[in-house]
Motif scaffolding. Structure first.
Motif, mmCIF file in Angstrom:
data_model
loop_
_atom_site.group_PDB
_atom_site.id
_atom_site.type_symbol
_atom_site.label_atom_id
_atom_site.label_comp_id
_atom_site.label_asym_id
_atom_site.label_seq_id
_atom_site.Cartn_x
_atom_site.Cartn_y
_atom_site.Cartn_z
ATOM 1 N N ASP A 1 14.895 -22.733 1.168
ATOM 2 C CA ASP A 1 14.942 -22.586 -0.127
ATOM 3 C C ASP A 1 14.562 -21.462 -0.402
ATOM 4 N N PRO A 2 15.235 -20.274 -0.769
ATOM 5 C CA PRO A 2 14.474 -18.939 -0.859
ATOM 6 C C PRO A 2 13.345 -18.628 -1.885
ATOM 7 N N GLU A 3 13.734 -19.472 -3.064
ATOM 8 C CA GLU A 3 12.875 -19.234 -4.202
ATOM 9 C C GLU A 3 11.444 -19.671 -3.882
ATOM 10 N N ARG A 4 11.732 -20.914 -3.167
ATOM 11 C CA ARG A 4 10.366 -21.461 -2.643
ATOM 12 C C ARG A 4 9.762 -21.089 -1.557
ATOM 13 N N ASP A 5 10.561 -20.885 -0.608
ATOM 14 C CA ASP A 5 9.894 -20.275 0.636
ATOM 15 C C ASP A 5 9.813 -18.650 0.843
ATOM 16 N N VAL A 6 10.448 -18.027 0.083
ATOM 17 C CA VAL A 6 10.212 -16.372 0.422
ATOM 18 C C VAL A 6 10.511 -15.573 -0.736
ATOM 19 N N PRO A 7 9.613 -16.321 -1.752
ATOM 20 C CA PRO A 7 9.751 -15.383 -3.272
ATOM 21 C C PRO A 7 9.236 -14.153 -3.250
ATOM 22 N N TYR A 8 8.305 -13.735 -1.970
ATOM 23 C CA TYR A 8 7.744 -12.395 -1.995
ATOM 24 C C TYR A 8 8.763 -11.538 -1.562
ATOM 25 N N VAL A 9 9.898 -11.868 -0.687
ATOM 26 C CA VAL A 9 10.809 -11.105 -0.531
ATOM 27 C C VAL A 9 11.604 -10.665 -1.726
ATOM 28 N N ASP B 1 23.796 -21.391 8.132
ATOM 29 C CA ASP B 1 23.699 -22.090 6.741
ATOM 30 C C ASP B 1 22.439 -21.254 6.323
ATOM 31 N N MET B 2 21.322 -21.113 6.951
ATOM 32 C CA MET B 2 20.185 -20.448 6.524
ATOM 33 C C MET B 2 20.272 -19.198 6.283
ATOM 34 N N SER B 3 21.083 -18.385 6.834
ATOM 35 C CA SER B 3 21.299 -16.885 6.581
ATOM 36 C C SER B 3 22.446 -16.826 5.325
ATOM 37 N N ILE B 4 23.032 -17.682 5.138
ATOM 38 C CA ILE B 4 23.997 -17.603 3.946
ATOM 39 C C ILE B 4 23.143 -17.605 2.596
ATOM 40 N N ARG B 5 22.352 -18.780 2.634
ATOM 41 C CA ARG B 5 21.271 -18.621 1.625
ATOM 42 C C ARG B 5 20.496 -17.922 1.364
ATOM 43 N N TYR B 6 19.929 -17.365 2.498
ATOM 44 C CA TYR B 6 18.835 -16.119 2.504
ATOM 45 C C TYR B 6 19.469 -15.061 1.876
ATOM 46 N N VAL B 7 20.694 -14.626 2.369
ATOM 47 C CA VAL B 7 21.339 -13.204 1.661
ATOM 48 C C VAL B 7 21.721 -13.463 0.388
ATOM 49 N N GLY B 8 22.016 -14.709 0.134
ATOM 50 C CA GLY B 8 22.592 -14.937 -1.272
ATOM 51 C C GLY B 8 21.471 -14.774 -2.261
ATOM 52 N N ALA B 9 20.123 -15.168 -1.848
ATOM 53 C CA ALA B 9 19.072 -15.031 -2.667
ATOM 54 C C ALA B 9 18.538 -13.412 -2.842
ATOM 55 N N GLN B 10 18.797 -12.787 -1.805
ATOM 56 C CA GLN B 10 18.566 -11.330 -1.819
ATOM 57 C C GLN B 10 19.515 -10.577 -2.750
ATOM 58 N N VAL B 11 20.881 -11.039 -2.584
ATOM 59 C CA VAL B 11 21.874 -10.315 -3.575
ATOM 60 C C VAL B 11 21.689 -10.804 -4.803
#
Length: 344
Positions: free
Chosen positions: A115-123, A185-195
């Motif tokens: 969950d990018p907002e929860r797990d990598v908010p610093y990114v 699945d992880m990479s799609i979610r992670y990249v989506g949050a970056q975009v």
């Protein structure tokens, strides 16, 4: 998001008219910069990436110093893995070391979802800082591709031959394809949050997939790559594909829905064109040449740039990352030469 003033790289990818060939360097932020080495005396890589102001400074510094046409987010392809339950540490002189390597299906089933907002908010906070305040060029976000991430997770760290990775792939297809699905699945979610945070293009690093032959790539890897690239493209950003020693996979990569095919130094732009690559290409100076005298560097730059201009859609880069021994003034001089030589 702040207004991007220099969008040369985005226009080059589309095949639009550009004033010069755009340039950026893989690993342009980091090891060769004295400012970065000073920071590393106090902070680890993970320390830096967890502090948005510091990480944004490191990311933006080479753009300011070298006048490159893009910034690449300073982080590691291992960054999202902790979020799904991988016990990973970056050890100096070694690289990623994983304490709980994948050995069987139960290990894969124990992995969670990011969950990018929860797990990598610093990114995401770093991206927002960069795109809203600090950059006048596009920001490149990135992710590791499933094979390359899996190779670290199975080997427990860097490898020269990927024997354990291949052994699992060949002997336990169910576990292998399950792991590919989890990482896709992880990479799609992670990249989506970056975009969504502001990244304007994405590079997928499949750094070590050249260890496979084309038949194995097409069977074991290509299906997840088609899903991954399509998942990223749903966010309406260009996608760059890159790997090392993967010239034999150009046909398979060219068939993926990518926008830019990254080349290492083993294959020329002309050779890629002869193989049917008409989409944008990125590359491809051997990074070792940056340690040579300037007249050697210039002599090697010219044919790459000539072939890139003839191709029509070229992003200049190295065939791999910047070495720590490369002098910052050399990178600045290369970027300036690329701009001047290709001025339209």
């Amino acid at each position: 998001m702040g207004t991007t003033k220099n969008d040369t790289i985005l226009r080059a990818i589309k095949g639009e008219a550009v004033s010069h060939t755009p340039v950026w360097f893989m690993r342009q932020a980091g090891r060769s910069q004295p400012e970065y080495r000073k920071l590393k005396e106090k902070y680890s890589l993970f320390d830096i990436t967890h502090q948005p102001e510091l990480c944004a400074y490191v990311t933006a510094l080479p753009v300011e110093q070298y006048n490159t046409d893009a910034a690449v987010l300073y982080k590691d392809i291992m960054t999202p893995l902790k979020s799904i339950g991988v016990d990973v540490d970056i050890k100096s002189g070694i690289g990623p070391v994983i304490a709980n390597p994948i050995r069987q299906m139960s290990d894969v089933e124990a992995l969670g979802q990011i969950d990018p907002e929860r797990d990598v908010p610093y990114v995401l906070d770093t991206i927002k800082l960069l795109t809203e305040e600090k950059l006048n060029v596009p920001l490149i976000g990135f992710t590791g591709a499933p094979f390359t991430l899996a190779s670290y997770m199975i080997e427990g760290g860097p490898s020269k031959n990927y024997n354990q990775t291949k052994a699992l792939m060949y002997s336990d297809e169910a576990t292998w394809f399950k792991l590919m699905d989890v990482l896709t699945d992880m990479s799609i979610r992670y990249v989506g949050a970056q975009v969504q945070a502001g990244a304007q293009l994405i590079q997928v690093f499949d750094s070590w997939v050249g260890a496979l032959n084309q038949a194995d790539y097409d069977y074991y890897i290509k299906p997840c790559m088609e899903r991954l690239i399509s998942g990223i493209k749903a966010y309406h950003v260009p996608v760059i594909m890159f790997g090392v020693g993967a010239s034999h996979l150009i046909d398979s990569w060219n068939a993926l829905p990518i926008d830019v095919l990254g080349l290492d130094w083993r294959t020329s732009i002309h050779e890629a064109r002869e193989k049917g690559v008409v989409k944008a290409v990125q590359g491809n100076l051997d990074p070792s040449i940056l340690l040579a005298p300037w007249e050697v560097i210039e002599a090697r730059l010219k044919p790459i740039l000539d072939q890139g201009m003839a191709h029509g859609r070229h992003i200049f880069n190295l065939g791999h990352g910047v070495f720590p021994e490369v002098k910052p003034e050399t990178l600045k001089r290369v970027a300036q030469f690329v701009h001047d030589y290709t001025k339209r």
